[in-house]
Scaffold this active site. Structure first.
Site, PDB file in Angstrom:
ATOM      1  CG  HIS A 213     -12.790  91.802  -7.601  1.00 22.87           C
ATOM      2  ND1 HIS A 213     -12.394  91.464  -8.868  1.00 22.87           N
ATOM      3  CD2 HIS A 213     -11.686  91.754  -6.835  1.00 22.87           C
ATOM      4  CE1 HIS A 213     -11.093  91.198  -8.862  1.00 22.87           C
ATOM      5  NE2 HIS A 213     -10.631  91.373  -7.638  1.00 22.87           N
TER       6      HIS A 213
HETATM    7  C1  UD1 Z   1      -8.752  90.486  -2.566  1.00 25.21           C
HETATM    8  C2  UD1 Z   1      -7.436  91.092  -3.084  1.00 25.21           C
HETATM    9  C3  UD1 Z   1      -7.562  91.375  -4.574  1.00 25.21           C
HETATM   10  C4  UD1 Z   1      -7.992  90.134  -5.333  1.00 25.21           C
HETATM   11  C5  UD1 Z   1      -9.304  89.616  -4.723  1.00 25.21           C
HETATM   12  C6  UD1 Z   1      -9.766  88.360  -5.401  1.00 25.21           C
HETATM   13  C7  UD1 Z   1      -6.130  92.484  -1.519  1.00 25.21           C
HETATM   14  C8  UD1 Z   1      -5.751  93.864  -1.176  1.00 25.21           C
HETATM   15  N1  UD1 Z   1      -7.117  92.343  -2.432  1.00 25.21           N
HETATM   16  O1  UD1 Z   1      -9.749  91.477  -2.736  1.00 25.21           O
HETATM   17  O2  UD1 Z   1      -6.305  91.786  -5.081  1.00 25.21           O
HETATM   18  O3  UD1 Z   1      -8.188  90.448  -6.696  1.00 25.21           O
HETATM   19  O4  UD1 Z   1      -9.061  89.339  -3.326  1.00 25.21           O
HETATM   20  O5  UD1 Z   1     -11.024  87.985  -4.914  1.00 25.21           O
HETATM   21  O6  UD1 Z   1      -5.571  91.565  -0.985  1.00 25.21           O
HETATM   22  N2  UD1 Z   1     -15.418  88.475   1.965  1.00 25.21           N
HETATM   23  C9  UD1 Z   1     -16.341  87.457   2.056  1.00 25.21           C
HETATM   24  N3  UD1 Z   1     -15.871  86.167   2.047  1.00 25.21           N
HETATM   25  C10 UD1 Z   1     -14.560  85.872   1.957  1.00 25.21           C
HETATM   26  C11 UD1 Z   1     -13.631  86.920   1.871  1.00 25.21           C
HETATM   27  C12 UD1 Z   1     -14.072  88.205   1.861  1.00 25.21           C
HETATM   28  O7  UD1 Z   1     -17.538  87.673   2.139  1.00 25.21           O
HETATM   29  O8  UD1 Z   1     -14.220  84.671   1.949  1.00 25.21           O
HETATM   30  C13 UD1 Z   1     -15.911  89.863   1.955  1.00 25.21           C
HETATM   31  C14 UD1 Z   1     -15.604  90.550   3.250  1.00 25.21           C
HETATM   32  O9  UD1 Z   1     -16.708  91.286   3.624  1.00 25.21           O
HETATM   33  C15 UD1 Z   1     -14.468  91.493   2.921  1.00 25.21           C
HETATM   34  C16 UD1 Z   1     -14.658  91.755   1.424  1.00 25.21           C
HETATM   35  O10 UD1 Z   1     -15.260  90.562   0.900  1.00 25.21           O
HETATM   36  O11 UD1 Z   1     -14.511  92.643   3.672  1.00 25.21           O
HETATM   37  C17 UD1 Z   1     -13.373  91.989   0.681  1.00 25.21           C
HETATM   38  O12 UD1 Z   1     -12.432  90.950   0.948  1.00 25.21           O
HETATM   39  P1  UD1 Z   1     -10.842  91.270   0.955  1.00 25.21           P
HETATM   40  O13 UD1 Z   1     -10.061  90.015   1.151  1.00 25.21           O
HETATM   41  O14 UD1 Z   1     -10.562  92.391   1.894  1.00 25.21           O
HETATM   42  O15 UD1 Z   1     -10.581  91.860  -0.475  1.00 25.21           O
HETATM   43  P2  UD1 Z   1     -11.101  91.426  -1.918  1.00 25.21           P
HETATM   44  O16 UD1 Z   1     -11.964  92.503  -2.441  1.00 25.21           O
HETATM   45  O17 UD1 Z   1     -11.645  90.033  -1.899  1.00 25.21           O
END
Ligand code: UD1
Length: 377
Positions: A213
């Site tokens: 991821h």
């Molecule tokens: C975040 C953390 C990362 C951690 C990871 C664990 C930061 C900078 N990154 O990354 O360090 O290892 O979480 O999972 O804080 N989304 C969903 N459902 C959700 C949440 C997110 O579908 O419940 C999708 C959204 O489209 C979003 C994308 O996942 O844009 C990324 O989510 P985000 O929280 O921005 O970062 P992660 O890649 O999850």
């Protein structure tokens, strides 16, 4: 009797929940602590958030900021804006943050500017790669926090090198391993092996677990295709189970990347099913930080698909091998493990299931003194 210590415990993203569970459990044992759980809402899906609360017995958050997804600036800024009035109204004695996600730095910054002490659990880890958003979050949070709770010796050195005072730093062990040791017996009752056809009457077959991821691995179609090409080659020998993170799913859906049928793409798993699979796997392939630690604790071989790690003890003492992202190197390292050439590892000091107890003991002993020194009763 003095008022209980009001401690704000902050969670936002999935790995934070695994780390906060033992801390909340420990704090709830002490009448002299009033733990308040604040969820920023950075993660909100059933499988990235809610299921962890249920399975790990984490109490419902007292406060949910509901920030959701966004760019780094949007997410960080929104958390700052939404948490400030709550801190102002509730006046906690301490804010405790874990890990390295945007929620970690955002709440630390809001708190410290209001004179509220910050405790950072999992402080001092450094990949020395500033292109990782988490590295920026780690450096900044550690610059702000007054309590730096550390999982491994290298982290102590990093903090001292950055000029953090020795008396702020406490080597306490690893709360993620507290969770692992506490929940492993429950995880062994999971039916996930039968559901995925990895277990039959004779026991578990050989299989791998994959997670990917990191933006650097999954945000580019070219990079992700290259990595999955390597995994396809490994999947010719053993099935590989791949619980797909939403960030990775977005890229896969957009680009229709093909894969070997033995590479089994599934929804993100809850904690118990994932821990069960990891504990029975022949091999883990990952770019996650937490999984490098969990495989070291379980003695399962781990190949980390990154050029660096902020958790060097998992390489120097544990079962982790940094293989980078070159497909030939990944396939070669996996073939070695599958042929029985497994790296021996040992469990790092203090990864014994008692880190949360040590943290709460230190807070109970020192936060009241800090309050009275400031004339707060
Ligand atoms: C975040 C953390 C990362 C951690 C990871 C664990 C930061 C900078 N990154 O990354 O360090 O290892 O979480 O999972 O804080 N989304 C969903 N459902 C959700 C949440 C997110 O579908 O419940 C999708 C959204 O489209 C979003 C994308 O996942 O844009 C990324 O989510 P985000 O929280 O921005 O970062 P992660 O890649 O999850």
């Amino acid at each position: 009797m003095a008022d209980p210590l009001k401690i704000f415990n902050i969670v936002g993203a999935r790995p934070n929940l695994v780390k906060i569970a033992p801390l909340m459990r420990e704090m709830c044992k002490h009448a002299s602590v009033q733990p308040v759980l604040v969820h920023t809402g950075q993660h909100y899906d059933e499988n990235l958030s809610n299921i962890f609360f249920r399975q790990m017995g984490i109490p419902e958050p007292h406060i949910n900021l509901g920030v959701g997804s966004g760019t780094h600036a949007e997410q960080t800024g929104e958390i700052l804006k939404r948490v400030e009035p709550i801190l102002l109204e509730q006046q906690p004695d301490l804010v405790l943050v874990v890990g390295d996600v945007n929620s970690t730095i955002a709440v630390s910054l809001a708190a410290v500017k209001m004179g509220i002490a910050v405790a950072h659990v999992e402080a001092g880890l450094r990949s020395f790669d500033r292109s990782m958003p988490e590295e920026i979050n780690r450096i900044l949070t550690d610059a702000l926090a007054e309590y730096l709770f550390v999982t491994e010796e290298d982290a102590v050195d990093n903090l001292l090198r950055e000029g953090r005072p020795r008396e702020f730093i406490h080597l306490v062990g690893n709360v993620m391993i507290d969770s692992l040791l506490h929940f492993l017996p429950f995880a062994q009752q999971s039916r996930i092996g039968d559901e995925l056809g990895l277990r039959n009457g004779k026991g578990w077959q050989s299989f791998g677990v994959l997670t990917l991821h990191r933006p650097s691995n999954v945000d580019s179609t070219e990079k992700l295709s290259e990595l999955l090409g390597a995994i396809d080659a490994i999947a010719q020998r053993v099935p590989i189970v791949f619980p797909v993170h939403p960030r990775t799913q977005q890229r896969l859906s957009q680009d229709g990347i093909k894969h070997h049928p033995q590479l089994r793409l599934i929804q993100p798993l809850g904690y118990l099913d994932f821990l069960c699979l990891l504990s029975k796997a022949t091999l883990a392939l990952t770019d996650s930080g937490g999984i490098q630690e969990e495989t070291t604790a379980l003695g399962v071989p781990c190949l980390t698909l990154r050029e660096n790690t902020e958790r060097p003890v998992t390489v120097s003492q544990g079962t982790n091998v940094l293989v980078g992202t070159d497909p030939a190197r990944i396939v070669g390292a996996a073939q070695d493990v599958l042929s029985g050439m497994r790296k021996a590892g040992r469990i790092p000091p203090l990864w014994d299931g008692h880190a949360a107890e040590r943290i709460v003991e230190i807070l109970l002993r020192t936060v009241p003194c800090r309050k009275s020194a400031q004339g707060i009763t």
